[in-house]
Scaffold this active site. Structure first.
Site, PDB file in Angstrom:
ATOM      1  N   ARG A  66      81.368  43.225   1.154  1.00 48.55           N
ATOM      2  CA  ARG A  66      82.117  44.502   1.115  1.00 48.55           C
ATOM      3  C   ARG A  66      82.709  44.971   2.442  1.00 48.55           C
ATOM      4  O   ARG A  66      83.497  45.902   2.452  1.00 48.55           O
ATOM      5  CB  ARG A  66      81.256  45.637   0.549  1.00 48.55           C
ATOM      6  CG  ARG A  66      80.706  45.386  -0.852  1.00 48.55           C
ATOM      7  CD  ARG A  66      81.791  45.242  -1.883  1.00 48.55           C
ATOM      8  NE  ARG A  66      81.262  45.340  -3.245  1.00 48.55           N
ATOM      9  CZ  ARG A  66      81.855  44.814  -4.306  1.00 48.55           C
ATOM     10  NH1 ARG A  66      82.999  44.142  -4.172  1.00 48.55           N
ATOM     11  NH2 ARG A  66      81.334  44.948  -5.500  1.00 48.55           N
ATOM     12  N   ASN A  96      87.770  39.837  -0.911  1.00 46.92           N
ATOM     13  CA  ASN A  96      88.421  41.054  -1.440  1.00 46.92           C
ATOM     14  C   ASN A  96      87.894  42.312  -0.754  1.00 46.92           C
ATOM     15  O   ASN A  96      87.362  43.221  -1.375  1.00 46.92           O
ATOM     16  CB  ASN A  96      88.272  41.147  -2.968  1.00 46.92           C
ATOM     17  CG  ASN A  96      86.831  41.224  -3.444  1.00 46.92           C
ATOM     18  OD1 ASN A  96      85.914  40.767  -2.766  1.00 46.92           O
ATOM     19  ND2 ASN A  96      86.619  41.823  -4.600  1.00 46.92           N
ATOM     20  N   ASP A 154      89.148  35.743  -5.626  1.00 43.37           N
ATOM     21  CA  ASP A 154      88.126  36.252  -6.545  1.00 43.37           C
ATOM     22  C   ASP A 154      88.261  37.746  -6.816  1.00 43.37           C
ATOM     23  O   ASP A 154      88.544  38.535  -5.931  1.00 43.37           O
ATOM     24  CB  ASP A 154      86.711  35.998  -6.024  1.00 43.37           C
ATOM     25  CG  ASP A 154      85.683  36.481  -7.029  1.00 43.37           C
ATOM     26  OD1 ASP A 154      85.682  35.963  -8.148  1.00 43.37           O
ATOM     27  OD2 ASP A 154      84.928  37.402  -6.702  1.00 43.37           O
ATOM     28  N   ASN A 280      81.738  40.887 -14.425  1.00 45.89           N
ATOM     29  CA  ASN A 280      83.023  40.196 -14.576  1.00 45.89           C
ATOM     30  C   ASN A 280      82.893  38.755 -14.104  1.00 45.89           C
ATOM     31  O   ASN A 280      82.643  38.546 -12.922  1.00 45.89           O
ATOM     32  CB  ASN A 280      84.075  40.943 -13.739  1.00 45.89           C
ATOM     33  CG  ASN A 280      85.459  40.346 -13.881  1.00 45.89           C
ATOM     34  OD1 ASN A 280      85.705  39.488 -14.721  1.00 45.89           O
ATOM     35  ND2 ASN A 280      86.380  40.796 -13.039  1.00 45.89           N
ATOM     36  N   ASP A 307      77.301  35.905  -7.296  1.00 45.85           N
ATOM     37  CA  ASP A 307      78.335  36.940  -7.483  1.00 45.85           C
ATOM     38  C   ASP A 307      77.746  38.319  -7.166  1.00 45.85           C
ATOM     39  O   ASP A 307      78.025  39.297  -7.864  1.00 45.85           O
ATOM     40  CB  ASP A 307      78.945  36.895  -8.891  1.00 45.85           C
ATOM     41  CG  ASP A 307      80.257  37.698  -8.971  1.00 45.85           C
ATOM     42  OD1 ASP A 307      80.700  38.232  -7.931  1.00 45.85           O
ATOM     43  OD2 ASP A 307      80.816  37.801 -10.079  1.00 45.85           O
ATOM     44  N   HIS A 311      77.524  48.072  -5.608  1.00 50.31           N
ATOM     45  CA  HIS A 311      78.329  49.276  -5.788  1.00 50.31           C
ATOM     46  C   HIS A 311      77.512  50.490  -5.380  1.00 50.31           C
ATOM     47  O   HIS A 311      76.274  50.476  -5.469  1.00 50.31           O
ATOM     48  CB  HIS A 311      78.764  49.431  -7.249  1.00 50.31           C
ATOM     49  CG  HIS A 311      79.819  48.450  -7.658  1.00 50.31           C
ATOM     50  ND1 HIS A 311      81.095  48.481  -7.133  1.00 50.31           N
ATOM     51  CD2 HIS A 311      79.800  47.417  -8.532  1.00 50.31           C
ATOM     52  CE1 HIS A 311      81.811  47.499  -7.673  1.00 50.31           C
ATOM     53  NE2 HIS A 311      81.050  46.831  -8.521  1.00 50.31           N
TER      54      HIS A 311
HETATM   55 ZN   LIG Z   1      84.905  36.782  -9.756  1.00 51.71          ZN
END
Ligand SMILES: [Zn+2]
Length: 433
Positions: A66, A96, A154, A280, A307, A311
Site C-alpha cells: 500500500r 497499484n 494487478d 477479487n 494477495d 484495508h
Molecule cells: Zn489481483
C-alpha cells in the site's frame, strides 16, 4: 546483530536440498554453518526443536503493501512485519500504489523503505502499463535494469490483446515475468461475487469463472506466440486450472499461483454478507476449490500467493456492495495451508513448502531464498509448530489491517521464529521490532 543459534532436533523440511529429517542446524554469521545430528553448540544459543519444523523462509508472489499513497491501510514497514510474522522472508509488492510503481523511481522508493524496515526482502513489482490504464506500456527495460523481475497491472487485467502481446515480447527480451490478474471486464462488470446458485440466492451481481478463463486462454495463446514468460495470479476457476495444465504440457513458459482463501473458502460462505469474505477474484464453488487443491498438489499451480490486501476498518464497515474487495493473508497463509491441505492429507508437507517457498523464489529469480538450507547458504528460514492451534484474529495482527477472511476460524500451525540472513525478525511468535 546476526545471532549464533543452534536449533537442536528440529525437523528440517528443505525440498531444494532434498532434506526431510530431524537434525541440528547451526546458524552463524548470517549463514547456515552446519547441518547434522549432534552438533557442538560452542558459544551458540541452543533452541530445542522438539516437534518443530524448520523450512526455508516463505516467499510471497503477491502482496499489497500500500505504500506509497495508502499508508492508512498498510505501510512497507507494517506489511514487512506481517510478512515476517507469517514466516515470510521475501515478498513481491504489487504496484497499484499512489503514485503507481510504473517507473524505476517508485520501485527504488519501495525498496528503500523495505531496506530501512529490515524485516523482509521486498521485491517491488512494476506495472505493465502506465497508471495501470491498460494502454501505454511502461519502460519495462528501465525497471528490469533496476531489478524488477515481475510486471503486473494487478487489480486491473490487461484487456487489450495487443498490449499483452507487446508486454510478453518485452518480457522475453528482458527475461522477466508478466503476471496477469485474469478477468475479462465485459464479463465481470459490476460483480460482487461468483456467478452461480449463491449469487442468485443472495441477490448479488455475479462474475462467472469464465471471466477469468477466457483471459487465461488468450494469454496462453499469446505466450505461445511470443515465447514470453506468463504468470497467472490468484487462479480461481476450475477451467483455468485445466487450461494451465494443458499449456504446461505443450511446453509453454507459464506458471500460476492460488491464494489460501480460494483453497479454503467458498461462495456459499457469503450467506453471512461478511465483507471480509469479499475478495477479487471472488470465492468460487466447491468444484472450483477442489480443482484448485488438485492443481496445487499436481504442481499445475506452482505456488500459494497471499494477495494480502489490507484495508482500513471503515473501508470494510460499509454495505457489501460498497466495500472494497480484499483480505489480509500474510499471517495466516501457512496455517491455512497446513490446516486445509496438509492435515487433510491433500498435500505433503515438503510439497507445501515447495509451493510456498521454493517455487515462488524461482519464479522471482531470488537465489537467496527458497533454500537449500545447506552450509554456506544464507539463513533465510522459518521455524513453526505444526500442531499449535489458534484462532485467527484473537491476537493483534502485525498488519495495520484486520480484514481477514479467516477471522474467528480455528487454524493449526503457528510460526515461532523467522530469520532473515541469520537475524531473528520474529522470535517466539513475536516480531523482534
Ligand atoms: Zn489481483
Amino acid at each position: 546483530m546476526p545471532e549464533r543459534t543452534l536449533f537442536r532436533g528440529v525437523r528440517l523440511v528443505d525440498p531444494a536440498g532434498g532434506q526431510d529429517a530431524v537434525t541440528d542446524v547451526l546458524i552463524e554469521d548470517e549463514q547456515v554453518q552446519a547441518v547434522g545430528p549432534g552438533l557442538d553448540p560452542g558459544r551458540a544459543e541452543v533452541l530445542e526443536g522438539d516437534g518443530l519444523v524448520m523450512a526455508p523462509g516463505l516467499v510471497d508472489l503477491h502482496a499489497h503493501l500500500r505504500e506509497p499513497g495508502y499508508e492508512h491501510k498498510e505501510t512497507v514497514e507494517t506489511g514487512s512485519r506481517a510478512a515476517a510474522a507469517g514466516g515470510y522472508t521475501a515478498v513481491c509488492a504489487m504496484p497499484n500504489t499512489d503514485p503507481v510503481a510504473d517507473n524505476a523511481a517508485v520501485v527504488m522508493e519501495v525498496r528503500n523503505l523495505a531496506d530501512k524496515a529490515g524485516l523482509c526482502d521486498v521485491l517491488p513489482a512494476g506495472a505493465i502499463t502506465r497508471e495501470l490504464a491498460g494502454e501505454a506500456l511502461t519502460d519495462i527495460g528501465e525497471m528490469a535494469e533496476a531489478g524488477v523481475r515481475l510486471f503486473t497491472d494487478d487489480h486491473n487485467c490487461v484487456q487489450s490483446s495487443r498490449v499483452m502481446r507487446l508486454a510478453l515480447e518485452y518480457a522475453k527480451a528482458f527475461d522477466v515475468v508478466v503476471c496477469q490478474h485474469a478477468q475479462d471486464e465485459a464479463l465481470s462488470e459490476g460483480w460482487q461475487m461468483n456467478e452461480g446458485h449463491y449469487s442468485a440466492l443472495l441477490g448479488l451481481t455475479g462474475a462467472p469463472g469464465a471471466a477469468e478463463t477466457v483471459i487465461v486462454a488468450r494469454d496462453l495463446a499469446l505466450a505461445r506466440l511470443t515465447g514470453g514468460r506468463l504468470h497467472v495470479t490468484h487462479t480461481s476457476a476450475a477451467d483455468s486450472v485445466e487450461l494451465l495444465g494443458a499449456g504446461k504440457q505443450r511446453g509453454l513458459r507459464v506458471t500460476a499461483d492460488v491464494t489460501p482463501h480460494h483453497l479454503a473458502l467458498l461462495d456459499e460462505d457469503l450467506v453471512s454478507y461478511d465483507t471480509f469474505l469479499k475478495v477479487n477474484p471472488p470465492l468460487r464453488s466447491a468444484e472450483d476449490r477442489d480443482a484448485l487443491r488438485l492443481g496445487l498438489g499436481s504442481g499445475v499451480l506452482d505456488a500459494v500467493a497471499t494477495d494480502h490486501a489490507p484495508h482500513a476498518a471503515e473501508d470494510k464497515e460499509q454495505e457489501f456492495d460498497q466495500a472494497p474487495p480484499g483480505t489480509i493473508g500474510l499471517e495466516t497463509a501457512l496455517a491455512v495451508v497446513l490446516t486445509e491441505l496438509v492435515d487433510a492429507g491433500l498435500l505433503g508437507l515438503p510439497d507445501a513448502i515447495d509451493r510456498m517457498s521454493v517455487r515462488p523464489a524461482r519464479i522471482l529469480g531470488l537465489e537467496e531464498h527458497g533454500g537449500p538450507l545447506t552450509p554456506g547458504r544464507p539463513a533465510n528460514l522459518v521455524v513453526f509448530d505444526p500442531e499449535a492451534e489458534w484462532t485467527a484474529g484473537e491476537r493483534r495482527w502485525a498488519s495495520m489491517a484486520r480484514n481477514s477472511a479467516f477471522d474467528g476460524r480455528r487454524l493449526r500451525g503457528r510460526v515461532l521464529h523467522t530469520m532473515l540472513r541469520g537475524t531473528f525478525t520474529v522470535r517466539d511468535g513475536e516480531p523482534t521490532r
